[in-house]
Design an enzyme around this catalytic site. Sequence first.
Site, PDB file in Angstrom:
ATOM      1  N   TYR A   1      -4.522  29.066  61.606  1.00 22.32           N
ATOM      2  CA  TYR A   1      -5.057  27.851  60.952  1.00 22.32           C
ATOM      3  C   TYR A   1      -4.060  27.139  60.181  1.00 22.32           C
ATOM      4  O   TYR A   1      -3.302  27.937  59.635  1.00 22.32           O
ATOM      5  CB  TYR A   1      -6.165  28.300  60.037  1.00 22.32           C
ATOM      6  CG  TYR A   1      -6.867  27.060  59.337  1.00 22.32           C
ATOM      7  CD1 TYR A   1      -7.568  26.069  59.858  1.00 22.32           C
ATOM      8  CD2 TYR A   1      -6.475  27.072  57.941  1.00 22.32           C
ATOM      9  CE1 TYR A   1      -8.062  25.113  59.254  1.00 22.32           C
ATOM     10  CE2 TYR A   1      -7.080  26.125  57.117  1.00 22.32           C
ATOM     11  CZ  TYR A   1      -7.820  24.929  57.715  1.00 22.32           C
ATOM     12  OH  TYR A   1      -8.470  24.035  56.876  1.00 22.32           O
TER      13      TYR A   1
ATOM     14  N   ASP B   1       4.539  28.887  59.052  1.00 20.57           N
ATOM     15  CA  ASP B   1       3.300  28.585  58.098  1.00 20.57           C
ATOM     16  C   ASP B   1       3.107  29.639  57.277  1.00 20.57           C
ATOM     17  O   ASP B   1       2.289  30.618  57.514  1.00 20.57           O
ATOM     18  CB  ASP B   1       2.103  28.108  58.843  1.00 20.57           C
ATOM     19  CG  ASP B   1       1.179  27.525  57.737  1.00 20.57           C
ATOM     20  OD1 ASP B   1       1.210  27.571  56.569  1.00 20.57           O
ATOM     21  OD2 ASP B   1       0.329  26.909  58.176  1.00 20.57           O
TER      22      ASP B   1
ATOM     23  N   LYS C   1      -0.989  27.810  48.349  1.00 23.73           N
ATOM     24  CA  LYS C   1      -1.615  28.893  47.788  1.00 23.73           C
ATOM     25  C   LYS C   1      -0.953  29.439  46.656  1.00 23.73           C
ATOM     26  O   LYS C   1      -0.929  29.071  45.393  1.00 23.73           O
ATOM     27  CB  LYS C   1      -2.067  29.937  48.615  1.00 23.73           C
ATOM     28  CG  LYS C   1      -3.157  29.252  49.631  1.00 23.73           C
ATOM     29  CD  LYS C   1      -3.695  30.170  50.833  1.00 23.73           C
ATOM     30  CE  LYS C   1      -4.733  29.431  51.425  1.00 23.73           C
ATOM     31  NZ  LYS C   1      -4.620  29.259  52.826  1.00 23.73           N
TER      32      LYS C   1
END
Length: 426
Positions: free
Chosen positions: A144, A239, A267
């Site tokens: 994702y 990522d 994050k």
Amino acid sequence: MQTKTSERLFQAAGGLLPGGVSSPVRAFGAVGGTPRFLVRGRGSRVWDADGNEYVDYVGSWGPMILGHAHPEVVRAVQETAAEGLGFGAPHPLEVELARAVQGFYPALERLRFVSSGTEATMSALRVARGFTGRELVLKFKGNYHGHADGLLVEAGSGALTLGQPSSAGVPEGYARLTIVGRYNDADALEDVFREHGERIAAVIFEPVVGNAGVIPPSTGFLKALRQLTREYGALLIADEVMTGFRVAPGGATERYGLEPDLITLGKILGGGLPAAAYGGRAEVMAQVAPEGPVYQAGTLSGNPLAMAAGLATLRVLKREPAIYERLEDYGLRLAEGLADELQRAGVAHTINRVGSMLTVFFTEGPVTGFEDAQRTDTAAFRRFFHALLEGGVYWPPSAFEAAFVSAAHKADDLERTLSAVRTAFA
Ligand SMILES: *Cc1c(COP(=O)(O)O)cnc(C)c1O
């Protein structure tokens, strides 16, 4: 457990927000029941609107590596806020945070701040396309990278076909610019490159998969990724929105000795506030406006409060490197404790863990790819999840998410967790 307030709020929210939430997984759709409205957090614990206390393993989906409301982070935000919430002009904290990030990631020669992981990956791909003059990107099934159109794509029939939309509203023509490969399959990767290699601008991947449940990378796969992208002139984008500052101070790049051309962060980078970044090789980042022709901008990019929260978080991580040993230690003890209980109960399971992120799959192992993960018994997970919740443990409400340990988790959190698990299996 009293949950009347959450129930009332969820009812009201349903009329106002699709699904009653601002992001789908929060609605408890995969596990059923009423999502808890969380109103307070301190260290490893969170409290809901009815006053129930939980040991938290969601950690705001990753950012809270220091635990909730860490005093230094809160103070940094308060002091910055008192000076004004944002100016849309350059701010000293951007320079400080960029320098701090570089201290963890020397490979980030230059970077650009944005406000979400989605923006970071979307922009990194645009830069890669601008730099290479190519159109195709390769991603992996079960990885994702946020919700940009070109990334909400799944494999068509057959491993080598170009992608098709995995969400309504994504144009097919656009999805066809994304190839969907198989994670941890170096042979399949070679096939994709043999067929499309000259047209691939970039490969984007999760260096540890967290979004299909935790799946560690195989050494052969990581090697093939770097080798094939180099050979064919495609950029490699790691990522690290989830793994950055988590699986090691320098993320997966450090832990696995990766040499990506571009890295995306989010994050933990924002310490709980909205901040993310993309960056990497200086010559590639020179493509970004205003220096280069690739346009990318943001009204709130580099927002001082988000920069302050991120900087305070990174400062603590830098000052206390022992945190990473504690995360590893607690992660290990949690995984072993869970495995013991599952074993004793005779429940089929596989626990995948990398440092402080882990997933319990309710299936015989090993789980090395997306198809393996899909075999998890989601009905068993639902029961597991609700038993934990009733026992005061807030586990991610989906079988395909990573649970996160923070630096604030202690022995009594572990005890409470394992005792809830024991009760569940009893
Ligand atoms: C969370 C995540 C994203 C998306 O970040 P948002 O801030 O939710 O847009 C992208 N990539 C990975 C690996 C993630 O875990």
